[in-house]
Design an enzyme around this catalytic site. Structure first.
Site, short mmCIF file in Angstrom:
data_model
loop_
_atom_site.label_atom_id
_atom_site.label_comp_id
_atom_site.label_asym_id
_atom_site.label_seq_id
_atom_site.Cartn_x
_atom_site.Cartn_y
_atom_site.Cartn_z
CG HIS A 121 -1.98 1.12 1.41
ND1 HIS A 121 -2.73 1.21 2.41
CD2 HIS A 121 -2.20 1.80 0.31
CE1 HIS A 121 -3.39 2.23 2.18
NE2 HIS A 121 -3.34 2.70 0.92
CD GLU A 129 -2.10 2.76 -4.20
OE1 GLU A 129 -2.52 3.87 -4.20
OE2 GLU A 129 -2.55 1.63 -3.42
CG HIS A 130 -0.04 6.19 -0.93
ND1 HIS A 130 -0.79 7.19 -0.64
CD2 HIS A 130 -1.02 4.95 -1.09
CE1 HIS A 130 -1.99 6.78 -0.31
NE2 HIS A 130 -2.06 5.31 -0.55
CD GLU A 181 -5.60 5.10 2.67
OE1 GLU A 181 -6.01 4.31 1.95
OE2 GLU A 181 -4.94 5.85 2.18
#
Length: 285
Positions: A69, A72-73, A170
């Site tokens: 994750h 991905e950012h 998040e």
């Protein structure tokens, strides 16, 4: 619609494996494979002017630090040919795109976009290919997107330290949702030996264990054309897509054998009963 390629034809490093007319939906399905790296590709040719491109990779984390994750950012925070701070959000404001995103799932990561403007479409493809395969992955961007320590009061150096980070915050929100928490805890116990045992988005109490070096290693292992699937859709010529994909990305790689498959889970021999208690993430750090 552009001319349909023939099975066995070779275009810009790719070989056409199958061509299947889907007459009920006015689409021609073209399946391809890159001759050098083995990258796989599917093209859906039709008269729709809203063209789409996506590149996906099988990413199977072996812990719950959120490495897939956070990566991905971070890949969207500047790349080799586009070394600006945030090309992704810059293009969101300036592009004519009809869709732009990046997605992390339990065992794959996907980078899709769509545009009805040909020039804009290839500009975005250029940026996405460079971001996925040649990101900068600086430690500063890792700290911003992943985790870092900050003073609770930025103006008071005597205040307590707190963990911050885009993905960290998040996932604190996501894991505070009862349905999300229930799903993650079910997977943890239903899949004791598979990648699904772990939270690919990141468990808030484990995210701070991720190092910058581990992030870079994860990219080096999984973000390779031999582990990639490309997808295109619309009325733009397939050959032009292949030319850019080959020139901007695949021509710079050789084939590699890497382990990313998900192996079968071990079957339970008897029913199991487990109890989970909701956590207060602030108490863990």
């Amino acid at each position: 619609m552009p001319e349909t390629p023939r099975v066995g034809e070779r275009l810009h490093g790719f070989e056409i494996l199958n061509v299947t007319p889907l007459r009920e939906i006015n689409i021609t399905l073209v399946e391809l494979r890159h001759l050098v790296t083995g990258a796989r590709m599917v093209h859906l040719a039709n008269e729709d002017p809203n063209n789409l491109f996506a590149v996906g990779l099988r990413t199977t984390p072996q812990d719950s630090t959120g490495v897939a994750h956070i990566l991905e950012h971070t890949v969207l925070c500047g790349s080799r040919r586009f070394p600006v701070r945030d090309p992704f959000f810059s293009m969101l404001r300036r592009s004519l795109n009809t869709f732009m995103n990046a997605l992390t799932s339990s065992d794959w990561t996907l980078y899709p976009f769509a545009s009805m403007n040909q020039k804009d479409f290839y500009n975005l493809m250029d940026i996405y290919l460079d971001a996925v395969f040649f990101p900068r992955l600086s430690e500063m961007n890792f700290r911003q997107e992943g985790h870092r320590l900050e003073f609770a009061d930025p103006l008071d150096s005597n205040s307590s330290l707190e963990f911050k980070g885009v993905v960290y915050n998040e996932m604190k929100g996501a894991m505070a949702d009862p349905s999300s928490l229930l799903g993650r805890r079910l997977n943890r116990h239903l899949f004791p030996t598979q990648t699904y045992h772990h939270n690919s988005g990141g468990e808030p109490d484990e995210i701070p264990d991720l190092t910058h070096e581990a992030l870079v290693d994860f990219h080096r292992h999984y973000y390779h054309p031999s582990n990639a699937w490309f997808f295109t859709y619309g009325n733009l010529p397939l050959e032009q897509h292949l030319e850019m994909i080959e020139e901007r990305a695949l021509a710079h790689f050789e084939a590699r054998s890497l382990a990313s498959e998900v192996l079968p889970e071990q079957r339970f021999e008897e029913p199991r009963r487990v109890t989970e208690t909701p956590c207060c993430w602030a108490c863990h750090r």
